[in-house]
Design a protein around this motif. Structure first.
Motif, mmCIF file in Angstrom:
data_model
loop_
_atom_site.group_PDB
_atom_site.id
_atom_site.type_symbol
_atom_site.label_atom_id
_atom_site.label_comp_id
_atom_site.label_asym_id
_atom_site.label_seq_id
_atom_site.Cartn_x
_atom_site.Cartn_y
_atom_site.Cartn_z
ATOM 1 N N LEU A 128 0.830 -1.208 0.000
ATOM 2 C CA LEU A 128 0.000 0.000 0.000
ATOM 3 C C LEU A 128 0.865 1.259 0.000
ATOM 4 O O LEU A 128 0.589 2.213 -0.729
ATOM 5 C CB LEU A 128 -0.929 0.028 1.222
ATOM 6 N N ILE A 129 1.904 1.263 0.838
ATOM 7 C CA ILE A 129 2.770 2.446 0.912
ATOM 8 C C ILE A 129 3.388 2.738 -0.459
ATOM 9 O O ILE A 129 3.344 3.859 -0.957
ATOM 10 C CB ILE A 129 3.929 2.230 1.922
ATOM 11 N N MET A 131 2.513 1.694 -3.439
ATOM 12 C CA MET A 131 1.592 2.006 -4.536
ATOM 13 C C MET A 131 1.375 3.511 -4.607
ATOM 14 O O MET A 131 1.203 4.073 -5.681
ATOM 15 C CB MET A 131 0.254 1.298 -4.328
ATOM 16 N N TRP A 132 1.386 4.119 -3.444
ATOM 17 C CA TRP A 132 1.238 5.575 -3.430
ATOM 18 C C TRP A 132 2.537 6.245 -3.886
ATOM 19 O O TRP A 132 2.537 7.171 -4.690
ATOM 20 C CB TRP A 132 0.835 6.030 -2.022
ATOM 21 N N ILE A 138 0.740 11.690 -8.364
ATOM 22 C CA ILE A 138 0.995 12.372 -7.098
ATOM 23 C C ILE A 138 1.967 11.613 -6.210
ATOM 24 O O ILE A 138 2.095 11.895 -5.030
ATOM 25 C CB ILE A 138 -0.327 12.615 -6.323
ATOM 26 N N LEU A 140 5.487 10.078 -4.562
ATOM 27 C CA LEU A 140 6.742 10.649 -4.100
ATOM 28 C C LEU A 140 7.892 10.354 -5.065
ATOM 29 O O LEU A 140 8.793 11.173 -5.248
ATOM 30 C CB LEU A 140 7.054 10.041 -2.732
ATOM 31 N N TYR A 143 8.159 12.793 -7.747
ATOM 32 C CA TYR A 143 8.555 14.082 -7.174
ATOM 33 C C TYR A 143 10.063 14.119 -6.960
ATOM 34 O O TYR A 143 10.741 15.078 -7.311
ATOM 35 C CB TYR A 143 7.809 14.320 -5.852
ATOM 36 N N THR A 245 -7.187 -2.942 -12.736
ATOM 37 C CA THR A 245 -8.357 -2.287 -12.147
ATOM 38 C C THR A 245 -9.642 -2.804 -12.779
ATOM 39 O O THR A 245 -10.706 -2.687 -12.209
ATOM 40 C CB THR A 245 -8.290 -0.762 -12.327
ATOM 41 N N SER B 42 1.497 10.446 7.093
ATOM 42 C CA SER B 42 0.428 10.719 6.126
ATOM 43 C C SER B 42 -0.923 10.220 6.604
ATOM 44 O O SER B 42 -1.962 10.718 6.164
ATOM 45 C CB SER B 42 0.759 10.091 4.769
ATOM 46 N N ILE B 50 -2.814 15.163 1.007
ATOM 47 C CA ILE B 50 -2.232 13.949 0.444
ATOM 48 C C ILE B 50 -1.836 14.160 -1.007
ATOM 49 O O ILE B 50 -0.788 13.717 -1.453
ATOM 50 C CB ILE B 50 -3.265 12.787 0.546
ATOM 51 N N ILE B 51 -2.691 14.867 -1.747
ATOM 52 C CA ILE B 51 -2.439 15.000 -3.188
ATOM 53 C C ILE B 51 -1.634 16.249 -3.516
ATOM 54 O O ILE B 51 -1.385 16.555 -4.675
ATOM 55 C CB ILE B 51 -3.759 15.006 -3.998
ATOM 56 N N ILE B 53 1.324 18.843 -4.183
ATOM 57 C CA ILE B 53 2.702 18.791 -4.703
ATOM 58 C C ILE B 53 3.283 20.206 -4.653
ATOM 59 O O ILE B 53 2.628 21.143 -5.121
ATOM 60 C CB ILE B 53 2.733 18.259 -6.154
ATOM 61 N N PRO B 54 4.473 20.434 -4.113
ATOM 62 C CA PRO B 54 5.320 19.442 -3.452
ATOM 63 C C PRO B 54 4.729 18.961 -2.125
ATOM 64 O O PRO B 54 4.058 19.737 -1.446
ATOM 65 C CB PRO B 54 6.624 20.211 -3.219
ATOM 66 N N PRO B 55 4.996 17.710 -1.797
ATOM 67 C CA PRO B 55 4.370 17.145 -0.603
ATOM 68 C C PRO B 55 4.979 17.684 0.696
ATOM 69 O O PRO B 55 6.127 18.108 0.729
ATOM 70 C CB PRO B 55 4.669 15.652 -0.750
ATOM 71 N N LEU B 245 -9.218 2.916 -4.403
ATOM 72 C CA LEU B 245 -8.001 2.879 -5.201
ATOM 73 C C LEU B 245 -7.006 3.980 -4.873
ATOM 74 O O LEU B 245 -5.852 3.721 -4.592
ATOM 75 C CB LEU B 245 -8.383 2.917 -6.679
ATOM 76 N N TYR B 248 -5.408 7.535 -0.706
ATOM 77 C CA TYR B 248 -4.166 7.224 -0.003
ATOM 78 C C TYR B 248 -4.211 7.607 1.469
ATOM 79 O O TYR B 248 -3.498 7.037 2.282
ATOM 80 C CB TYR B 248 -2.983 7.891 -0.703
ATOM 81 N N THR B 251 -5.677 4.473 2.925
ATOM 82 C CA THR B 251 -4.786 3.314 2.859
ATOM 83 C C THR B 251 -3.604 3.482 3.808
ATOM 84 O O THR B 251 -3.147 2.516 4.396
ATOM 85 C CB THR B 251 -4.281 3.048 1.424
ATOM 86 N N MET B 252 -3.108 4.706 3.983
ATOM 87 C CA MET B 252 -1.999 4.902 4.914
ATOM 88 C C MET B 252 -2.432 4.657 6.364
ATOM 89 O O MET B 252 -1.688 4.094 7.146
ATOM 90 C CB MET B 252 -1.421 6.321 4.785
#
Lengths: 305, 284
Positions: A128-129, A131-132, A138, A140, A143, A245, B42, B50-51, B53-55, B245, B248, B251-252
């Motif tokens: 899960l971590i 996948m993000w 968006i 990391l 980025y 999906t 998070s 969460i979405i 940028i920059p985070p 999906l 996040y 999910t976090m």
């Protein structure tokens, strides 16, 4: 071993204790390990109707099918690729970390905990971590890449990158594990060798090359075998991260992340093709068993060392 | 560790490699724990952060909403309970069964000993994943799907655990047992009052090993359980990805809940765990 003679004299005839303990335990092993193994072999040699659950003996038909099955060979190649990439990175990394930790006195606990924390985290949470982190829009990862002016990647959605991206996670997750094995190996090298080399005026580098490396040989081989077995068994992260999906089937995109374990699961539990699934499982059983046999041999060497 | 006996300028340079090693190890540690820290931090961020940028590393307005949503939308408490129950129960049973079996293999002679021990050692070479299909068919035929029994039944004795216990108990002097026998103690009492206390550290190693392994187990619970109320945390997490999906934030939070108990267990039994691997290097 005195107890053994004592047993023979006094209790081998009178005491039923060992039998009361071991026979049920052995029966358990037969029912839940040995029998399933034979059952697996039988399933792999037959074709099972998914509704009636009736199995018909078919000889080697499933294996013949797999031998001609392009997807099987694709999974096979990808499994080797996954194991290879992991191995090439994980051996030097975990050895370096172990060498470092072996040299320092302070903060050992912290370093061990840090490198070990991904090892004990469940693969599902790890999936899960990441996948993000790997999210093309968006995440990391992109980025960080953008900070170095590297173009955006789509990682898990890219047929060329998906399996490599998962291998990176798997490397990150397991370095701490093999580091511990290396650390044990390093601590098993007698200090007198170093003392003697120092008296002879050997430099750090030459001590490393002439003492540490050769004496770590068996440990390195052990780590290689353990790491290969782990790669062959890798399932959770690939399964969770590569489900389409639309269909929900793992291996996305375009089966580029299909490995033998995932392909086995897909056949057995998504398509209910027990025969095919069992054949892949049996091939894996042989492969992993052979690796484990080597591991056993090495382990005995370590044990007596 | 080893004091360099270099002379002259090298004495001044002596401190530098040590510092360099610390810097490298520290950098490596930070990189390694970063994804976990990222997950924990998070979990307390609102969706818009969460979405972004920059985070941001740290949540600007920490919130518990994600956890609240997680526990109200899904029976997440139930998943945690299932995981705790399955993991704890199977670990206690495995430790007791395999330690007594290890005791017998280490200290007794009986008919079929060599054969049975060889078979048990042999089972260590079998990966769990390959037996999932036949075990699933057996469990299905016994109508045990979606039960706690199904979740733990195939993992109550493992070759690895018997081997580990036998190795440790072999090191206990047999004289201790002989003395107790002369005093008239039964073998079960000897096991309970002499052997068990003496192998405490080994038991702890085995327990934490098994705890982590069962807690993280995925393939088996996925196939043997399909009702929501029987799911363990990893199974719930995997279903989760398809349901939410790109949520996040949720999910976090879920991944954090899955990770915390294991980190606590690890911190308590850390030494035993690391020693266990060092001693065996066997179990993955």
């Amino acid at each position: 071993m005195a107890i053994i003679s004592l047993k023979r004299k006094r209790s081998a005839r009178t005491s039923t204790f060992p039998y009361l303990v071991i026979y049920p335990a052995f029966l358990y092993v037969i029912i839940f390990i040995i029998f399933p193994m034979l059952y697996l072999l039988f399933l792999s040699l037959s074709s099972t109707d998914q509704f009636s659950q009736i199995s018909i003996f078919k000889g080697f038909d499933n294996y013949k099918f797999l031998f001609k099955d392009k997807l099987f060979w694709k999974s096979f190649r990808q499994t080797l690729y996954f194991a290879g990439v992991r191995l090439v990175a994980i051996i030097p990394l975990s050895l370096l970390v172990a060498l470092g930790i072996n040299q320092v006195k302070r903060f050992r606990g912290f370093y061990t905990l840090a490198f070990f924390s991904p090892v004990i985290t469940s693969s599902a949470a790890v999936a899960l971590i990441w996948m993000w982190i790997y999210d093309p829009a968006i995440g990391l990862a992109n980025y960080v890449l953008s900070l170095f002016d590297i173009p955006r990647q789509s990682f898990l959605l890219d047929t060329d990158l998906a399996l490599l991206s998962i291998a990176v996670i798997s490397i990150w997750k397991d370095v701490g594990w093999y580091m511990i094995i290396f650390l044990a190996g390093l601590q098993g090298i007698p200090e007198v060798y170093y003392e003697a080399a120092k008296i002879d005026g050997a430099s750090i580098l030459s001590r490393f090359r002439n003492i540490t490396l050769p004496l770590l040989g068996p440990t390195t081989l052990l780590v290689m075998v353990v790491a290969t077995i782990a790669a062959l068994r890798e399932f959770t992260s690939i399964f969770i991260m590569t489900r389409s999906t639309i269909s929900g089937e793992p291996g996305y995109p375009a089966n580029s992340t299909l490995t033998l374990t995932v392909y086995m699961f897909k056949n057995a539990f998504l398509y209910n093709k027990y025969g095919i699934g069992a054949s892949i499982a049996f091939i894996l059983l042989i492969g992993i068993g052979l690796m484990a046999l080597i591991q056993f041999r090495l382990f005995k060497v370590e044990w007596e060392y | 560790m080893h004091k360099n006996r270099f002379s002259g300028i090298k004495k001044i340079l002596k401190k530098i490699p040590g510092a360099l090693i610390h810097i490298l190890l520290f950098a490596g540690s930070i990189i390694t724990i970063f994804p976990m820290v990222w997950m924990f931090l998070s979990a307390f961020k609102p969706p818009q952060e969460i979405i972004q940028i920059p985070p941001n590393l740290f949540p600007t307005e920490p919130t518990l909403d994600n956890f609240r949503e997680l526990f109200t939308r899904l029976p997440f408490m139930r998943f945690v309970f299932n995981s705790l129950l399955v993991t704890t129960a199977s670990t206690i049973i495995l430790v007791l069964l395999t330690s007594i079996a290890g005791f017998v293999f280490a200290k007794f002679e009986f008919v079929g000993k060599k054969f049975m021990y060889a078979v048990i050692l042999m089972t260590m070479m079998i990966a769990d994943e390959v037996l999932v299909l036949p075990l699933y068919l057996i469990i299905t035929r016994a109508h045990l799907n979606n039960t706690y029994i199904a979740l733990v039944l195939p993992f109550l004795i493992t070759g690895f655990a018997v081997f580990l216990m036998r190795q440790f108990i072999s090191t206990i002097p047999s004289e201790l047992i002989e003395a107790a026998v002369i005093d008239g103690a039964g073998y079960f009492r000897i096991y309970w009052t002499i052997i068990l206390p003496l192998i405490g550290p080994a038991l702890a190693s085995l327990a934490i090993f098994n705890f982590v392994w069962m807690w993280n187990m995925f393939m088996w619970p996925t196939v043997v359980v399909d009702t929501e109320i029987m799911m363990t945390i990893p199974v719930a997490l995997s279903r989760f990805t398809s349901m939410y999906l790109t949520r996040y934030d949720l999910t976090m939070a879920a991944a954090s809940v899955a990770t915390i108990p294991i980190l606590i267990a690890y911190l308590i039994l850390q030494r035993n765990f690391v020693r266990g691997i060092a001693l065996t290097g066997l179990k993955q």
